[in-house]
Design an enzyme around this catalytic site. Structure first.
Site, PDB file in Angstrom:
ATOM      1  N   SER A 176       0.822  -1.201   0.000  1.00 43.26           N
ATOM      2  CA  SER A 176       0.000   0.000   0.000  1.00 43.26           C
ATOM      3  C   SER A 176       0.863   1.261   0.000  1.00 43.26           C
ATOM      4  O   SER A 176       1.549   1.547  -0.968  1.00 43.26           O
ATOM      5  CB  SER A 176      -0.942  -0.081   1.204  1.00 43.26           C
ATOM      6  OG  SER A 176      -1.881   0.947   1.201  1.00 43.26           O
ATOM      7  N   HIS A 225      -3.224  -0.935  -4.428  1.00 40.88           N
ATOM      8  CA  HIS A 225      -4.688  -0.934  -4.450  1.00 40.88           C
ATOM      9  C   HIS A 225      -5.193   0.499  -4.500  1.00 40.88           C
ATOM     10  O   HIS A 225      -4.434   1.440  -4.300  1.00 40.88           O
ATOM     11  CB  HIS A 225      -5.266  -1.664  -3.224  1.00 40.88           C
ATOM     12  CG  HIS A 225      -4.865  -1.070  -1.915  1.00 40.88           C
ATOM     13  ND1 HIS A 225      -5.492   0.033  -1.372  1.00 40.88           N
ATOM     14  CD2 HIS A 225      -3.908  -1.426  -1.029  1.00 40.88           C
ATOM     15  CE1 HIS A 225      -4.933   0.334  -0.215  1.00 40.88           C
ATOM     16  NE2 HIS A 225      -3.971  -0.535   0.015  1.00 40.88           N
TER      17      HIS A 225
END
Length: 191
Positions: A97, A120
């Site tokens: 992330s 993401h």
């Protein structure tokens, strides 16, 4: 008489960090939040003042705040552009992330063989907080702007289109092995 260095709990880690700092190596081995950004950005700026030698950042992190990650990302890119200092980033274990965003800021991006990267869409934890519908609409607009910023970073560094990045991560977490990350140009080499 030989001097003995005695460490109490907690100071050994500080000593290791100090020794690595002297070698121009920083570790991001925690969740990435404002205090992390403050510490890493401060250390980076201090290293710029001390020397023009390359800086290495070792990353093993589950991610965290996109805003803290962008602060670190912007500091690294500023140092690269204004000071012409080479910055190397090495992912070990995982760069998930927000950590994957920071990895993209370096001149030289590498990962160890068993490292996993996670990219993401940007997420928000404000869902179901008490707010008006118009507030939620404004939050969604801002979330989409930040999502586009992150997608643009990944697209630029990977040489993939913005559309490819958005299609890849739409409504899902995308975990990659070091080999897959190299195929996607999210790292330059596997070490």
């Amino acid at each position: 008489m030989e001097d003995k260095v005695i460490f109490s709990p907690g100071t050994f880690t500080d000593y290791i960090s100090w020794k690595l700092f002297q070698e121009r190596t920083l570790f991001i081995a925690e969740d990435i939040y404002d205090n992390t950004a403050e510490g890493i950005c401060g250390q980076l700026e201090a290293l710029v003042v001390l020397s023009e030698e390359p800086i290495t950042i070792i990353i093993t992190s589950p991610g965290g705040s996109v805003f803290a990650a962008l602060a670190i990302y912007d500091t690294i890119t500023k140092i690269r552009k204004e000071n012409k200092i080479i910055i190397k980033a090495e992912a070990r274990g995982y760069a998930a992330s927000a950590a994957a965003i920071i990895l993209q800021a370096a001149d030289i991006r590498s990962a160890t063989l068993h490292t996993r990267l996670l990219i993401h869409e940007v997420s928000s934890f404000k869902f179901l907080e008490r707010e008006r519908a118009s507030d939620a609409e404004e939050d969604a607009k801002e979330l989409n702007k930040v999502n586009d910023m992150v997608a643009n970073i990944l697209a630029e560094r990977s040489n993939h289109s913005l559309e490819e990045i958005k299609k890849l991560w739409k409504k899902t977490d995308v975990w990659m092995s070091a080999e897959e990350a190299k195929e996607w140009n999210l790292i330059d080499s596997i070490i």
